[in-house]
Scaffold this motif. Structure first.
Motif, PDB file in Angstrom:
ATOM      1  N   ARG A  35       3.743 -42.359  30.686  1.00 50.69           N
ATOM      2  CA  ARG A  35       2.421 -42.980  30.675  1.00 50.69           C
ATOM      3  C   ARG A  35       1.405 -41.940  30.204  1.00 50.69           C
ATOM      4  O   ARG A  35       1.527 -40.755  30.508  1.00 50.69           O
ATOM      5  N   GLY A  36       0.414 -42.396  29.472  1.00 52.09           N
ATOM      6  CA  GLY A  36      -0.643 -41.487  29.012  1.00 52.09           C
ATOM      7  C   GLY A  36      -0.533 -41.212  27.529  1.00 52.09           C
ATOM      8  O   GLY A  36       0.417 -41.612  26.865  1.00 52.09           O
ATOM      9  N   GLY A  37      -1.522 -40.511  27.013  1.00 54.66           N
ATOM     10  CA  GLY A  37      -1.569 -40.220  25.590  1.00 54.66           C
ATOM     11  C   GLY A  37      -0.677 -39.046  25.226  1.00 54.66           C
ATOM     12  O   GLY A  37      -0.911 -37.918  25.676  1.00 54.66           O
ATOM     13  N   LEU A  38       0.336 -39.315  24.429  1.00 52.49           N
ATOM     14  CA  LEU A  38       1.223 -38.254  23.981  1.00 52.49           C
ATOM     15  C   LEU A  38       0.551 -37.495  22.843  1.00 52.49           C
ATOM     16  O   LEU A  38       0.093 -38.096  21.872  1.00 52.49           O
ATOM     17  N   PRO A  39       0.480 -36.176  22.930  1.00 49.20           N
ATOM     18  CA  PRO A  39      -0.225 -35.413  21.889  1.00 49.20           C
ATOM     19  C   PRO A  39       0.488 -35.484  20.552  1.00 49.20           C
ATOM     20  O   PRO A  39       1.718 -35.422  20.480  1.00 49.20           O
ATOM     21  N   GLN A 163      -5.144 -35.780  30.241  1.00 50.30           N
ATOM     22  CA  GLN A 163      -6.011 -35.386  29.138  1.00 50.30           C
ATOM     23  C   GLN A 163      -5.964 -33.869  28.958  1.00 50.30           C
ATOM     24  O   GLN A 163      -5.673 -33.130  29.897  1.00 50.30           O
TER      25      GLN A 163
END
Length: 225
Positions: A35-39, A163
């Motif tokens: 879950r979350g923004g993968l760089p 983040q």
């Protein structure tokens, strides 16, 4: 007419190791969820570390994305398992190779706790991850990572990407992501994957939680007694 067969042993060993590890992940884990923004591109990933599976699970996500990858390991581990260099492992004090990887767009994993810890709060955060991010200009990403045995026979790996943060903010940010993940696990149905997480890796084929052939056969026999 004669010809030569070109055989690159390093490529063969790397392929064999990658295949073996990916099979281990699929056989040993029910799945890997993220879950979350993968760089996109270079990043220093700073995950919590409470499981033997942690490095393998992160490596598998990078393989799935086609993302270049490195992970810092202790010299003791690399002496015991030198073949792991073939899939991105580098010594914890090999900072120049780590910087070169970041400059080439890789993810570099640095476990800021420095070793496997028992589950719970973040006990310590060493400076290596923040230093690498500052020296390379790469994003510093806290990653809450838990490998848990819930309502299925095999454990599940969950990653929550936070983040990008500055070095001084890493301890608090990593702790915050862990608390969110732990709350999600605590409030969930243990027989179902966590809501809001993308399943990157599935385990062996078949229905999760369903009895295997031997168990179904025994159940049939006992119903007939």
């Amino acid at each position: 007419m004669t010809g030569k067969f070109n055989f690159d042993k390093s490529d063969f060993f790397e392929w064999t190791l990658r295949t073996t590890i990916r099979r281990q992940i699929r056989n040993g884990l029910r799945g890997v969820w993220v879950r979350g923004g993968l760089p996109a591109g270079a990043a220093v990933l700073a995950p919590s570390h409470q499981s033997w599976w942690d490095g393998y699970a992160l490596r598998e996500v990078a393989w799935q994305l086609g993302q270049p990858f490195g992970v810092l390991m202790s010299e003791r581990q690399l002496t015991t398992f030198p073949f792991l260099r073939l899939i991105g492992a580098i010594g914890a004090h090999e900072l120049r190779p780590a910087l070169r990887l970041l400059q080439a767009g890789s993810w570099v994993v640095v476990f800021p706790e420095g070793r496997i810890e028992t589950p719970g709060k973040v006990r310590r955060v060493q400076a290596g991850a923040a230093w690498l991010a500052g020296a390379s200009g790469a994003a510093l990403i806290p990653v809450a990572l838990r490998v848990v045995l819930r309502g299925q026979p095999r454990p599940e790996a969950y990653m929550r990407f936070g983040q990008a943060v500055s070095g001084p903010d890493l301890p608090e940010a990593l702790q915050a992501e862990l608390e969110l993940l732990d709350a999600e696990l605590l409030g969930s149905d243990p027989e179902q994957p966590l809501a809001g997480y993308l399943r990157f890796v599935g385990g062996p084929s078949g229905r999760d939680g369903q009895p295997d052939l031997a168990a179904r056969w025994l159940a049939q026999l006992t119903r007939e007694i």
